[in-house]
Design a protein around this motif. Structure first.
Motif, PDB file in Angstrom:
ATOM      1  N   ALA A 227       0.853  -1.195   0.000  1.00 57.18           N
ATOM      2  CA  ALA A 227       0.000   0.000   0.000  1.00 57.18           C
ATOM      3  C   ALA A 227       0.887   1.244   0.000  1.00 57.18           C
ATOM      4  O   ALA A 227       2.117   1.145   0.056  1.00 57.18           O
ATOM      5  CB  ALA A 227      -0.906  -0.024   1.224  1.00 57.18           C
ATOM      6  N   LYS A 228       0.257   2.439  -0.070  1.00 61.10           N
ATOM      7  CA  LYS A 228       1.048   3.677  -0.051  1.00 61.10           C
ATOM      8  C   LYS A 228       1.812   3.797   1.265  1.00 61.10           C
ATOM      9  O   LYS A 228       1.392   3.244   2.289  1.00 61.10           O
ATOM     10  CB  LYS A 228       0.112   4.879  -0.207  1.00 61.10           C
ATOM     11  CG  LYS A 228      -0.381   5.043  -1.629  1.00 61.10           C
ATOM     12  CD  LYS A 228      -1.062   6.390  -1.801  1.00 61.10           C
ATOM     13  CE  LYS A 228      -1.597   6.523  -3.221  1.00 61.10           C
ATOM     14  NZ  LYS A 228      -2.788   7.370  -3.282  1.00 61.10           N
ATOM     15  N   GLY A 229       2.887   4.555   1.256  1.00 59.65           N
ATOM     16  CA  GLY A 229       3.722   4.724   2.452  1.00 59.65           C
ATOM     17  C   GLY A 229       2.955   5.305   3.625  1.00 59.65           C
ATOM     18  O   GLY A 229       3.252   5.002   4.783  1.00 59.65           O
ATOM     19  N   ASP A 230       1.938   6.141   3.316  1.00 60.94           N
ATOM     20  CA  ASP A 230       1.171   6.761   4.408  1.00 60.94           C
ATOM     21  C   ASP A 230      -0.203   6.098   4.571  1.00 60.94           C
ATOM     22  O   ASP A 230      -1.153   6.722   5.069  1.00 60.94           O
ATOM     23  CB  ASP A 230       0.995   8.258   4.158  1.00 60.94           C
ATOM     24  CG  ASP A 230       0.223   8.542   2.862  1.00 60.94           C
ATOM     25  OD1 ASP A 230      -0.057   7.576   2.097  1.00 60.94           O
ATOM     26  OD2 ASP A 230      -0.103   9.713   2.608  1.00 60.94           O
ATOM     27  N   ALA A 231      -0.282   4.820   4.178  1.00 58.34           N
ATOM     28  CA  ALA A 231      -1.578   4.118   4.250  1.00 58.34           C
ATOM     29  C   ALA A 231      -2.008   3.928   5.702  1.00 58.34           C
ATOM     30  O   ALA A 231      -1.181   3.823   6.608  1.00 58.34           O
ATOM     31  CB  ALA A 231      -1.478   2.762   3.557  1.00 58.34           C
ATOM     32  N   LEU A 232      -3.332   3.906   5.893  1.00 58.75           N
ATOM     33  CA  LEU A 232      -3.908   3.624   7.213  1.00 58.75           C
ATOM     34  C   LEU A 232      -4.260   2.148   7.285  1.00 58.75           C
ATOM     35  O   LEU A 232      -4.704   1.573   6.294  1.00 58.75           O
ATOM     36  CB  LEU A 232      -5.201   4.415   7.423  1.00 58.75           C
ATOM     37  CG  LEU A 232      -5.179   5.929   7.222  1.00 58.75           C
ATOM     38  CD1 LEU A 232      -6.603   6.473   7.382  1.00 58.75           C
ATOM     39  CD2 LEU A 232      -4.226   6.577   8.219  1.00 58.75           C
ATOM     40  N   PHE A 233      -4.123   1.563   8.474  1.00 61.23           N
ATOM     41  CA  PHE A 233      -4.641   0.212   8.689  1.00 61.23           C
ATOM     42  C   PHE A 233      -5.886   0.297   9.573  1.00 61.23           C
ATOM     43  O   PHE A 233      -5.857   0.917  10.634  1.00 61.23           O
ATOM     44  CB  PHE A 233      -3.603  -0.707   9.349  1.00 61.23           C
ATOM     45  CG  PHE A 233      -4.232  -1.973   9.854  1.00 61.23           C
ATOM     46  CD1 PHE A 233      -4.733  -2.902   8.952  1.00 61.23           C
ATOM     47  CD2 PHE A 233      -4.399  -2.201  11.210  1.00 61.23           C
ATOM     48  CE1 PHE A 233      -5.394  -4.042   9.403  1.00 61.23           C
ATOM     49  CE2 PHE A 233      -5.055  -3.337  11.667  1.00 61.23           C
ATOM     50  CZ  PHE A 233      -5.543  -4.267  10.765  1.00 61.23           C
TER      51      PHE A 233
END
Ligand code: NVA
Length: 279
Positions: A227-233
């Motif tokens: 996912a993107k580097g700043d993705a949320l889980f």
């Protein structure tokens, strides 16, 4: 609602909490929401009411409507909720059924908006079971222009009925709705990685079969790194580390699961004020 100290918008109002299944977040957040808005709630456990067994669902709806200003219900079958709503003269809020979990989806949208500053144009990858949480999230995302990808094993994806609605919503909001059985494909460059339990409440006898079907669908560091580097889980909780998520993921810096849990309170205060406050 989140910013302000509680105004007594619901002074003198009572909410019945009618639950057929266990609950931590939903029960406590609805109870606290009523308290903070100056109202009152009454919790009714499955044993007390015997919904559809001790007393017909329609009669429960008619009786509670004479006492309470609203009914929040968590049921096994969505049909039970429909029957409650059909026979109640006060608002009935879905606090989770086998079909949907809309209060969770609304709170999740608030969490995403707070973290990302927008909704439209983001990409949410949901990895796992096409269950109640997935259904509500899919519909909400497609309504609001969030691209929605669902990665589920064959036989565990969302129903054609939910997909039909989702496709129509996605067309009008110009978002993309994609289904796959490949979690890697779904995760690639996603802004939000979302999962839920493999075995929902009421499916306990299928737990072993589901563990096998979903092996390979665990959200772990490797999958998150696509996912993107700043993705949320995100996860609605309760979680099962070692099954749908790897150990420690709830406390990962990318995890916003406890913000999601907190936002249930704020969002439901807004919902209750909207539905129950005198205008
Ligand atoms: N899909 C889960 C959600 C729990 C909040 C269940 O229905 O058990």
């Amino acid at each position: 609602m989140k910013g302000e100290a509680g105004r007594p918008l619901l002074a003198g109002k009572t909410l019945a909490l009618l639950f057929e299944k266990p609950s931590l977040r939903t029960k406590v957040s609805f109870d606290m929401a009523m308290y903070q808005l100056g109202g009152h709630s009454i919790y009714l456990s499955p044993e007390e009411v015997g919904l559809g067994k001790r007393e017909p669902v329609a009669d429960v709806a008619k009786v509670l409507s004479r006492y309470a200003d609203g009914i929040t219900a968590r049921t096994f079958s969505h049909e039970t909720l429909r029957t409650l709503a059909a026979h109640s003269s006060v608002p009935v809020i879905n606090a989770l059924s086998d079909l949907e979990h809309p209060c969770q989806a609304l709170s999740d949208l608030l969490t995403i908006y707070e973290k990302k500053g927008k909704l439209a144009g983001l990409t949410l990858a949901y990895i796992g079971d096409g269950n109640n949480v997935a259904n509500s999230l899919l519909l909400a995302a497609c309504l609001l222009g969030i691209n929605f990808r669902l990665a589920a094993p064959k036989g565990y994806t969302v129903s054609e009925e939910v997909l039909d609605h989702g496709r129509r919503f996605a067309d009008s909001s110009r978002s993309q709705l994609q289904l796959t059985d490949d979690p890697h494909e779904a995760a690639r460059a996603a802004d939000i990685m979302y999962t839920d339990v493999w075995t929902s409440m009421g499916q306990e006898t299928e737990a072993q079969k589901r563990r096998l079907a979903f092996s390979g669908y665990q959200v772990d560091d490797k999958l998150l790194s696509l996912a993107k580097g700043d993705a949320l889980f995100m996860h609605p909780l309760p979680a099962h580390p070692g099954e749908e998520i790897s150990a420690g993921l709830l406390d990962d810096p990318r995890s916003v699961v406890f913000d999601q849990a907190e936002n249930r309170l704020h969002l439901q205060k807004a919902l209750l004020a909207r539905l129950l406050a005198d205008s």
